[in-house]
Design an enzyme around this catalytic site. Structure first.
Site, PDB file in Angstrom:
ATOM      1  N   CYS A  93       0.827  -1.212   0.000  1.00  0.00           N
ATOM      2  CA  CYS A  93       0.000   0.000   0.000  1.00  0.00           C
ATOM      3  C   CYS A  93       0.861   1.262   0.000  1.00  0.00           C
ATOM      4  O   CYS A  93       1.538   1.542  -0.994  1.00  0.00           O
ATOM      5  CB  CYS A  93      -0.972  -0.052   1.175  1.00  0.00           C
ATOM      6  SG  CYS A  93      -2.413   1.016   0.970  1.00  0.00           S
ATOM      7  N   ARG A 128     -11.709   5.913  -4.668  1.00  0.00           N
ATOM      8  CA  ARG A 128     -10.911   5.062  -3.806  1.00  0.00           C
ATOM      9  C   ARG A 128     -11.271   3.596  -4.022  1.00  0.00           C
ATOM     10  O   ARG A 128     -12.456   3.240  -4.148  1.00  0.00           O
ATOM     11  CB  ARG A 128     -11.136   5.439  -2.344  1.00  0.00           C
ATOM     12  CG  ARG A 128     -10.153   4.761  -1.369  1.00  0.00           C
ATOM     13  CD  ARG A 128     -10.277   5.323   0.025  1.00  0.00           C
ATOM     14  NE  ARG A 128      -9.237   4.780   0.893  1.00  0.00           N
ATOM     15  CZ  ARG A 128      -8.020   5.296   1.014  1.00  0.00           C
ATOM     16  NH1 ARG A 128      -7.706   6.388   0.314  1.00  0.00           N
ATOM     17  NH2 ARG A 128      -7.130   4.753   1.807  1.00  0.00           N
ATOM     18  N   HIS A 194      -4.036  -5.727   1.835  1.00  0.00           N
ATOM     19  CA  HIS A 194      -3.771  -6.038   3.229  1.00  0.00           C
ATOM     20  C   HIS A 194      -4.362  -7.414   3.511  1.00  0.00           C
ATOM     21  O   HIS A 194      -4.786  -8.120   2.618  1.00  0.00           O
ATOM     22  CB  HIS A 194      -4.400  -4.982   4.142  1.00  0.00           C
ATOM     23  CG  HIS A 194      -3.992  -3.589   3.783  1.00  0.00           C
ATOM     24  ND1 HIS A 194      -2.761  -3.065   4.085  1.00  0.00           N
ATOM     25  CD2 HIS A 194      -4.663  -2.595   3.126  1.00  0.00           C
ATOM     26  CE1 HIS A 194      -2.679  -1.818   3.651  1.00  0.00           C
ATOM     27  NE2 HIS A 194      -3.815  -1.514   3.058  1.00  0.00           N
TER      28      HIS A 194
END
Length: 238
Positions: A93, A128, A194
């Site tokens: 990330c 996003r 993640h």
């Protein structure tokens, strides 16, 4: 290896808000299950970053922390020296953006120089990317080629000619909606998911260890792992 495998978690205070430190626990456990000693170090800004470890882990963080981290790493120089020596890096990330050539921050899209370990550039995306992601690892076959995770990023990452995609997107957004996810160059791997990502994808954990150590690791049979992966795959496929 006679000495313990050394895994370094880089700037947990800045790049630790998404639980990516769990990647270090996975690496340590998978080595210990094989009877290989492992030492995990947590290095913070202001500390010297050792350049003699085998694996370096960078996680996710917010804009201000990301900028502080890249400046500290550039000034230290240890990560560059480690990569030149052949160490493996997993950057997740914000960490992924940091090891690239540049990224933007803030509403004014200020351009910040990255470390240049991967030939990628990141700008702010219009929307996003949030949610489960399923990808197919480039150059891999079988069940281990499926990679799962949870993406939560506002970055639009474009690969240059000196980087190759880590995987191809089956479900989710990935780098920039172009069907690719993550990037690889030599022993440096960048990715958005993640999970932590190595908990979700043990074959990727072993690949990272082999990159950093040169060891030929025998496969591990962990009770319940196959069932858990099957559940994740079924869930994201709907």
């Amino acid at each position: 290896m006679s000495a313990p495998v050394h895994v370094v978690v880089v700037y947990q205070s800045l790049l630790g808000i998404y639980g990516d430190q769990g990647n270090a626990k996975v690496l340590q456990r998978r080595l210990e299950w094989r009877g290989i000693d492992c030492r995990v170090s947590f290095v913070e800004p202001g500390d010297h970053l050792p350049d003699d470890a085998q694996v370096y882990l960078l996680g996710g963080g917010e804009d201000g922390a990301q900028v502080a981290a890249v400046r500290a790493l550039a000034a230290d120089g240890g990560l560059h020296r480690a990569v030149d020596r052949g160490a493996a890096v997993l950057a997740v990330c914000a960490g992924y953006q940091i090891v690239g050539r540049s990224f933007t921050v803030g509403h004014d899209d200020r351009v910040v120089d990255g470390l240049g370990l991967l030939d990628v550039s990141t700008t702010r995306a219009e929307t996003r990317a949030v949610g489960e992601i399923l990808t197919r690892w480039e150059g891999r076959d079988g069940d281990d080629a499926w990679l799962t995770g949870f993406e939560n990023h506002g970055g639009h990452t474009v690969l240059g000619p000196d980087a190759s995609p880590l995987a191809r997107v089956v479900h989710g957004v990935g780098n920039c909606g172009d069907g690719t996810e993550g990037a690889v160059a030599g022993s440096v791997i960048g990715t958005y998911p993640h999970g932590p990502v190595l908990v979700r994808n043990p074959a990727l954990a072993d690949h990272l260890l082999q990159l950093g150590t040169g060891l030929d690791l025998e496969p591990l049979e962990v009770p319940g792992m196959a069932e858990l992966r099957a559940e994740r795959l079924a869930a994201v496929r709907g």
